[in-house]
Design an enzyme around this catalytic site. Structure first.
Site: not given
Length: 463
Positions: A172, A287, A316, A321, A337, A386, A420
């Site tokens: 891959c 990520q 979130f 991060n 969260e 996020d 996203c």
């Protein structure tokens, strides 16, 4: 360029006008002379904007048709040869035939088109795209496992494009090279396990910090391992220098088998610009593209513009991060969260990095908050949001309600929204601007997943 021996000669060659959100070429058939109606829209997989192509329809609807590309008569200057030998069948990538600069341009246009068509918004400024390595970037992946005797036994790979079967992959190009090289040995390992027909997936999670790497393979097992299985797994872990984990039930059941917990390289990633190391469990959300994530974190914090003495809210927040880098710049940061497991992990990471005194974490369902719940959090100078693919609808509605009620003290002056899903970004941006009193200052694309149609972005809202 002939791509298939079959051809649908009932249709004249088609000029491709654009790409859709799934990276399919979009063209339109000629007007129907009898009815005077506009020609049907045709989505052609594998075609690029500007190309003249032949195609074969496989799904014909009243208002549109879906088709396979059979021949490229006039190729785009941005067409390239796919690197992966499985590209035409594997569903892992959709744009390897498209130059990466073209991919970025298309993804940026998707964001801008969605903002305009869904929310009637245009940003004041378009940010420079955030990009990183095009190959070997996927530090997270979920590989499907199937025992298919008719295909030679155990298969490990991604699902075929728009099909349920698994592609027989021995390499891959978007996985790290050492993981790609591991696929044949991994298939042999699984075939030798007593419960190979009760092992539906293997999850890859890779960490990288301090000059070292850690590769974890999580086997989703639906049947207990035998002693012979343990011997095979231990040998494989030692020989290939990987961590073997098993997950018999939900994500919380994951456990490290080999090497023993605490031995070998720690599973973590670094944010060296901020002096932060982020340990994580292989089933935690992180990520997939660590290099792009480092640039994204740096860019998001620069755009947020936090000043000393300010209070910041990170919604979130995951395992921290953005929260922990923000804590190096702000007076205090609150991270919220939905998952209690991730909330505890974020708090532990804050303590690990000496930021426990400047951070606080809460577990809360952000899909059900209202204006009152947001007000109870108190006032914050700046927010970072996020969300997952579902977006932040409840949060955006709450801000709009606070604005309508004149409760400006609970509205942050500036918001950085990392998205996203361009559809959900447009929806939430419409609420924030048209009902929340914000203006959309900047938007830019983040190429977290090169060669796929997945579009990530970052947007800035200012009061």
């Amino acid at each position: 360029m002939l791509l298939n021996d079959t051809r649908d000669d009932r249709h004249a060659p088609l000029r491709i006008l654009s790409l859709d959100a799934e990276a399919q070429g979009v063209g339109r058939l000629p007007m129907d002379d009898d009815s005077g109606k506009p020609g049907k829209v045709v989505f052609v997989e594998g075609a690029l904007p500007g190309e003249l192509v032949r195609f074969k329809i496989w799904n014909n609807k009243r208002s549109y048709a879906k088709a396979n590309l059979t021949e490229v008569l006039q190729a785009s200057s941005q067409r390239v040869e796919p690197r992966c030998q499985y590209y035409r069948t594997c569903g892992g990538c959709a744009m390897q035939h498209f130059d990466t600069r073209g991919q970025l341009a298309i993804k940026q246009r998707v964001i801008e088109d969605n903002l305009w068509h869904l929310a009637k918004l245009k940003p004041e400024c378009v940010l420079r795209p955030i990009a990183g390595p095009d190959w070997g970037y996927r530090y997270r992946a979920r590989l499907t496992v199937r025992d298919v005797p008719s295909a030679g036994g155990v298969l490990i790979g991604f699902h075929a494009r728009k099909r349920s079967y698994v592609v027989d992959m021995l390499s891959c190009e978007v996985l790290p090279p050492h993981v790609s090289a591991l696929l044949p040995a991994l298939r042999t390992l699984v075939a030798g396990l007593s419960m190979h027909d009760r092992l539906p997936q293997i999850e890859l999670a890779m960490g990288e910090h301090g000059g070292g790497t850690a590769t974890a393979l999580v086997l989703r097992i639906l049947k207990p391992l035998l002693s012979a299985d343990h011997a095979l797994l231990k040998r494989f872990a030692t020989e290939h220098e990987v961590q073997i984990w098993v997950q018999p039930e939900g994500p919380e059941s994951v456990a490290q088998l080999y090497p023993l917990p605490g031995e070998g390289q720690e599973l973590a990633y670094g944010l060296p610009e901020f002096g932060i190391v982020m340990p994580f469990m292989p089933t935690d959300f992180t990520q997939v593209n660590h290099r792009v994530n480092r640039v994204l974190v740096s860019t998001a914090l620069r755009l947020l513009g936090t000043q000393l003495g300010e209070k910041v809210l990170d919604l979130f927040c995951g395992i921290g991060n953005f929260t922990l880098p923000l804590a190096t710049q702000a007076a205090s940061v609150v991270g919220i969260e939905g998952s209690p497991v991730l909330t505890r992990r974020a708090q532990a990471n804050a303590v690990r990095n000496g930021l426990g005194a400047k951070t606080r974490f809460e577990s809360r369902n952000l899909f059900e908050v209202d204006a009152e719940a947001i007000a109870r959090l108190g006032g914050f100078d700046r927010w970072l949001i996020d969300p997952p693919r579902e977006g932040a609808l409840a949060v955006s509605k709450a801000l709009a309600q606070l604005h309508a009620g004149g409760q400006e003290a609970f509205l942050p002056r500036r918001i950085v929204y990392v998205s996203c899903n361009p559809d959900m970004l447009a929806r939430d941006a419409g609420l924030l601007v048209h009902e929340g009193g914000y203006k959309l200052e900047e938007v830019g694309v983040v190429n977290m997943f090169p060669h796929t149609a997945h579009v990530e972005s970052v947007a800035v809202f200012q009061r």
